[in-house]
Design a protein around this motif. Structure first.
Motif, PDB file in Angstrom:
ATOM      1  N   PRO A 113       0.792  -1.240   0.000  1.00 56.97           N
ATOM      2  CA  PRO A 113       0.000   0.000   0.000  1.00 56.97           C
ATOM      3  C   PRO A 113       0.817   1.279   0.000  1.00 56.97           C
ATOM      4  O   PRO A 113       0.325   2.329  -0.454  1.00 56.97           O
ATOM      5  CB  PRO A 113      -0.825  -0.122   1.286  1.00 56.97           C
ATOM      6  CG  PRO A 113      -0.975  -1.590   1.502  1.00 56.97           C
ATOM      7  CD  PRO A 113       0.338  -2.164   1.079  1.00 56.97           C
ATOM      8  N   ALA A 114       2.063   1.236   0.486  1.00 55.23           N
ATOM      9  CA  ALA A 114       2.897   2.445   0.508  1.00 55.23           C
ATOM     10  C   ALA A 114       3.776   2.567  -0.733  1.00 55.23           C
ATOM     11  O   ALA A 114       4.458   3.571  -0.911  1.00 55.23           O
ATOM     12  CB  ALA A 114       3.772   2.461   1.765  1.00 55.23           C
ATOM     13  N   GLY A 115       3.787   1.535  -1.592  1.00 58.89           N
ATOM     14  CA  GLY A 115       4.544   1.609  -2.836  1.00 58.89           C
ATOM     15  C   GLY A 115       5.775   0.741  -2.917  1.00 58.89           C
ATOM     16  O   GLY A 115       6.496   0.787  -3.925  1.00 58.89           O
ATOM     17  N   ALA A 116       6.051  -0.071  -1.904  1.00 58.03           N
ATOM     18  CA  ALA A 116       7.220  -0.953  -1.948  1.00 58.03           C
ATOM     19  C   ALA A 116       6.914  -2.199  -2.782  1.00 58.03           C
ATOM     20  O   ALA A 116       5.878  -2.841  -2.592  1.00 58.03           O
ATOM     21  CB  ALA A 116       7.640  -1.363  -0.543  1.00 58.03           C
ATOM     22  N   GLY A 136      29.140 -12.992   1.380  1.00 61.08           N
ATOM     23  CA  GLY A 136      28.847 -12.940  -0.041  1.00 61.08           C
ATOM     24  C   GLY A 136      27.441 -13.374  -0.405  1.00 61.08           C
ATOM     25  O   GLY A 136      27.109 -13.474  -1.590  1.00 61.08           O
ATOM     26  N   SER A 137      26.590 -13.598   0.595  1.00 63.58           N
ATOM     27  CA  SER A 137      25.217 -14.031   0.313  1.00 63.58           C
ATOM     28  C   SER A 137      24.220 -13.247   1.154  1.00 63.58           C
ATOM     29  O   SER A 137      24.581 -12.518   2.079  1.00 63.58           O
ATOM     30  CB  SER A 137      25.061 -15.534   0.579  1.00 63.58           C
ATOM     31  OG  SER A 137      25.176 -15.819   1.962  1.00 63.58           O
ATOM     32  N   LEU A 138      22.938 -13.400   0.835  1.00 62.73           N
ATOM     33  CA  LEU A 138      21.862 -12.698   1.524  1.00 62.73           C
ATOM     34  C   LEU A 138      21.835 -13.088   2.998  1.00 62.73           C
ATOM     35  O   LEU A 138      21.841 -14.285   3.329  1.00 62.73           O
ATOM     36  CB  LEU A 138      20.526 -13.048   0.873  1.00 62.73           C
ATOM     37  CG  LEU A 138      19.273 -12.385   1.454  1.00 62.73           C
ATOM     38  CD1 LEU A 138      19.261 -10.890   1.150  1.00 62.73           C
ATOM     39  CD2 LEU A 138      18.014 -13.048   0.898  1.00 62.73           C
ATOM     40  N   CYS A 139      21.783 -12.085   3.884  1.00 66.10           N
ATOM     41  CA  CYS A 139      21.730 -12.384   5.313  1.00 66.10           C
ATOM     42  C   CYS A 139      20.595 -11.669   6.033  1.00 66.10           C
ATOM     43  O   CYS A 139      20.322 -11.979   7.201  1.00 66.10           O
ATOM     44  CB  CYS A 139      23.062 -12.070   5.981  1.00 66.10           C
ATOM     45  SG  CYS A 139      23.493 -10.303   6.021  1.00 66.10           S
ATOM     46  N   TRP A 140      19.923 -10.707   5.380  1.00 64.88           N
ATOM     47  CA  TRP A 140      18.855  -9.942   6.029  1.00 64.88           C
ATOM     48  C   TRP A 140      18.088  -9.204   4.947  1.00 64.88           C
ATOM     49  O   TRP A 140      18.606  -8.984   3.840  1.00 64.88           O
ATOM     50  CB  TRP A 140      19.450  -8.947   7.024  1.00 64.88           C
ATOM     51  CG  TRP A 140      18.508  -8.322   8.003  1.00 64.88           C
ATOM     52  CD1 TRP A 140      18.108  -7.005   8.036  1.00 64.88           C
ATOM     53  CD2 TRP A 140      17.866  -8.943   9.126  1.00 64.88           C
ATOM     54  NE1 TRP A 140      17.263  -6.798   9.113  1.00 64.88           N
ATOM     55  CE2 TRP A 140      17.100  -7.966   9.803  1.00 64.88           C
ATOM     56  CE3 TRP A 140      17.881 -10.262   9.627  1.00 64.88           C
ATOM     57  CZ2 TRP A 140      16.340  -8.253  10.934  1.00 64.88           C
ATOM     58  CZ3 TRP A 140      17.119 -10.542  10.768  1.00 64.88           C
ATOM     59  CH2 TRP A 140      16.369  -9.547  11.400  1.00 64.88           C
ATOM     60  N   THR A 141      16.850  -8.832   5.223  1.00 65.68           N
ATOM     61  CA  THR A 141      16.057  -8.016   4.302  1.00 65.68           C
ATOM     62  C   THR A 141      15.427  -6.881   5.101  1.00 65.68           C
ATOM     63  O   THR A 141      15.170  -7.024   6.302  1.00 65.68           O
ATOM     64  CB  THR A 141      14.952  -8.834   3.616  1.00 65.68           C
ATOM     65  OG1 THR A 141      14.022  -9.303   4.604  1.00 65.68           O
ATOM     66  CG2 THR A 141      15.542 -10.021   2.866  1.00 65.68           C
ATOM     67  N   GLU A 142      15.166  -5.751   4.423  1.00 65.34           N
ATOM     68  CA  GLU A 142      14.668  -4.602   5.171  1.00 65.34           C
ATOM     69  C   GLU A 142      13.719  -3.768   4.320  1.00 65.34           C
ATOM     70  O   GLU A 142      13.997  -3.485   3.151  1.00 65.34           O
ATOM     71  CB  GLU A 142      15.843  -3.747   5.634  1.00 65.34           C
ATOM     72  CG  GLU A 142      15.511  -2.746   6.725  1.00 65.34           C
ATOM     73  CD  GLU A 142      16.778  -2.195   7.347  1.00 65.34           C
ATOM     74  OE1 GLU A 142      17.206  -2.725   8.387  1.00 65.34           O
ATOM     75  OE2 GLU A 142      17.361  -1.252   6.771  1.00 65.34           O
ATOM     76  N   LEU A 143      12.624  -3.371   4.940  1.00 65.38           N
ATOM     77  CA  LEU A 143      11.642  -2.499   4.301  1.00 65.38           C
ATOM     78  C   LEU A 143      11.752  -1.097   4.881  1.00 65.38           C
ATOM     79  O   LEU A 143      11.675  -0.914   6.100  1.00 65.38           O
ATOM     80  CB  LEU A 143      10.222  -3.030   4.549  1.00 65.38           C
ATOM     81  CG  LEU A 143       9.082  -2.116   4.105  1.00 65.38           C
ATOM     82  CD1 LEU A 143       9.058  -1.953   2.588  1.00 65.38           C
ATOM     83  CD2 LEU A 143       7.734  -2.650   4.608  1.00 65.38           C
ATOM     84  N   HIS A 144      11.936  -0.114   4.022  1.00 64.04           N
ATOM     85  CA  HIS A 144      11.853   1.288   4.396  1.00 64.04           C
ATOM     86  C   HIS A 144      10.508   1.802   3.887  1.00 64.04           C
ATOM     87  O   HIS A 144      10.230   1.719   2.688  1.00 64.04           O
ATOM     88  CB  HIS A 144      13.002   2.088   3.794  1.00 64.04           C
ATOM     89  CG  HIS A 144      14.323   1.781   4.408  1.00 64.04           C
ATOM     90  ND1 HIS A 144      15.435   2.569   4.213  1.00 64.04           N
ATOM     91  CD2 HIS A 144      14.725   0.777   5.228  1.00 64.04           C
ATOM     92  CE1 HIS A 144      16.462   2.074   4.874  1.00 64.04           C
ATOM     93  NE2 HIS A 144      16.051   0.978   5.489  1.00 64.04           N
ATOM     94  N   HIS A 205      10.956   1.204  -0.196  1.00 67.99           N
ATOM     95  CA  HIS A 205      11.473   0.052  -0.923  1.00 67.99           C
ATOM     96  C   HIS A 205      11.921  -1.054   0.031  1.00 67.99           C
ATOM     97  O   HIS A 205      12.161  -0.808   1.216  1.00 67.99           O
ATOM     98  CB  HIS A 205      12.669   0.447  -1.803  1.00 67.99           C
ATOM     99  CG  HIS A 205      13.897   0.791  -1.009  1.00 67.99           C
ATOM    100  ND1 HIS A 205      14.071   2.016  -0.405  1.00 67.99           N
ATOM    101  CD2 HIS A 205      15.008   0.070  -0.699  1.00 67.99           C
ATOM    102  CE1 HIS A 205      15.228   2.045   0.236  1.00 67.99           C
ATOM    103  NE2 HIS A 205      15.818   0.876   0.080  1.00 67.99           N
ATOM    104  N   TRP A 206      12.035  -2.250  -0.503  1.00 66.31           N
ATOM    105  CA  TRP A 206      12.718  -3.365   0.148  1.00 66.31           C
ATOM    106  C   TRP A 206      14.148  -3.423  -0.395  1.00 66.31           C
ATOM    107  O   TRP A 206      14.365  -3.179  -1.578  1.00 66.31           O
ATOM    108  CB  TRP A 206      12.044  -4.695  -0.190  1.00 66.31           C
ATOM    109  CG  TRP A 206      10.822  -5.020   0.589  1.00 66.31           C
ATOM    110  CD1 TRP A 206       9.524  -4.808   0.223  1.00 66.31           C
ATOM    111  CD2 TRP A 206      10.776  -5.669   1.876  1.00 66.31           C
ATOM    112  NE1 TRP A 206       8.671  -5.270   1.193  1.00 66.31           N
ATOM    113  CE2 TRP A 206       9.411  -5.817   2.214  1.00 66.31           C
ATOM    114  CE3 TRP A 206      11.752  -6.144   2.755  1.00 66.31           C
ATOM    115  CZ2 TRP A 206       9.000  -6.413   3.415  1.00 66.31           C
ATOM    116  CZ3 TRP A 206      11.348  -6.734   3.938  1.00 66.31           C
ATOM    117  CH2 TRP A 206       9.997  -6.861   4.258  1.00 66.31           C
ATOM    118  N   HIS A 207      15.112  -3.737   0.460  1.00 65.12           N
ATOM    119  CA  HIS A 207      16.457  -3.993  -0.061  1.00 65.12           C
ATOM    120  C   HIS A 207      17.126  -5.118   0.722  1.00 65.12           C
ATOM    121  O   HIS A 207      16.770  -5.385   1.884  1.00 65.12           O
ATOM    122  CB  HIS A 207      17.320  -2.728  -0.069  1.00 65.12           C
ATOM    123  CG  HIS A 207      17.679  -2.200   1.279  1.00 65.12           C
ATOM    124  ND1 HIS A 207      17.036  -1.128   1.850  1.00 65.12           N
ATOM    125  CD2 HIS A 207      18.625  -2.571   2.177  1.00 65.12           C
ATOM    126  CE1 HIS A 207      17.557  -0.871   3.034  1.00 65.12           C
ATOM    127  NE2 HIS A 207      18.532  -1.740   3.268  1.00 65.12           N
TER     128      HIS A 207
END
Length: 261
Positions: A113-116, A136-144, A205-207
């Protein structure tokens, strides 16, 4: 913590939308030592980033006019079509209707709903990323996001995530976990963007975060490869040393050397 034993709602895939695949390959190969493995001519330029022979991410050309280079995080779903209904019911929108990726799996893309933007992956032959949580690999995800409260409710409705408030410099950080997964099921967080962030150019966004052994060395290497620093390296008590970067085409990601328990 991230694992390749994917529970519903956990991050299970990650890809980069790029204006120029060769440029992206050069950047991330130089930064993390990734190799690129094309998915073949029928995949339209899409391919896998690998480390030690295991897939850690993927990259493909931008397919929609007006879109910018960005990382997309995919969350595990047992049924992509059912997820569509949950997203729409919770106030999100469907960017890409569910479709089969050969026999690899089934995917769909959404906007909250916020555009992410985010996506889901329903595994077929491809169960997901083959290496996570290691350097060298994914360890966490974050939404701003501009509305943490609404985001919390939205993703609870879609994925049934557990969410726990944690102290954070300047505000509250929400730690996300798979349903009933507890601390072992934690995989990401949410951060509230304030007016100052927005004025400085921050976007909803998510990153992804990639684990590294030396944050400062990676930051310097990113600069040398044509990337830029959004938030410089800093230590966060109980978390580790981290920095937020943009690659040579502007796609946002972060790097983290986790604190030793």
């Amino acid at each position: 913590m991230l694992t390749t034993q994917y529970a519903p709602g956990a991050p299970d895939w990650l890809d980069l939308g790029s204006r120029d695949i060769d440029v992206s390959v050069a950047f991330y190969s130089g930064l993390f030592g990734w190799d690129f493995q094309s998915a073949g001519p029928e995949a339209g330029g899409y391919g896998m980033f690998q480390l030690d022979g295991k897939t850690v991410a993927a990259v493909g050309p931008l397919t929609q006019e007006g879109t910018r280079p960005a990382w997309t995080i995919y969350f595990h779903t047992p049924d992509a079509d059912t997820t569509v209904k949950l997203v729409e019911r919770a106030g999100g929108t469907v960017r890409m209707e569910p479709f089969d990726v050969f026999t690899a799996g089934r995917m769909a893309g959404f906007t909250d709903p916020a555009g992410a933007e985010f996506a889901v992956w329903q595994p077929g032959d491809n169960k997901g990323l083959e290496k996570v949580g290691e350097p060298g690999s994914l360890c966490w995800t974050e939404l701003h996001t501009t509305d943490v409260t609404r985001a919390r409710g939205f993703y609870k409705s879609v994925f049934d995530w557990d969410a726990e408030d944690a102290s954070f410099p300047g505000g509250t950080y929400i730690v996300l976990s798979t349903s009933g997964g507890g601390q072992e099921g934690s995989f990401g967080g949410m951060v509230q963007l304030n007016d100052e962030h927005i004025a400085a150019g921050a976007t909803v966004h998510w990153h992804p975060y990639f684990a590294v052994t030396d944050v400062d060395a990676v930051v310097e290497k990113a600069r040398q490869l044509g990337g830029s620093v959004i938030f410089p390296a800093d230590d966060l008590e109980g978390v580790g040393r981290l920095a937020q970067l943009a690659d040579s085409q502007g796609a946002v990601f972060a790097v983290l050397h986790p604190a030793v328990p």
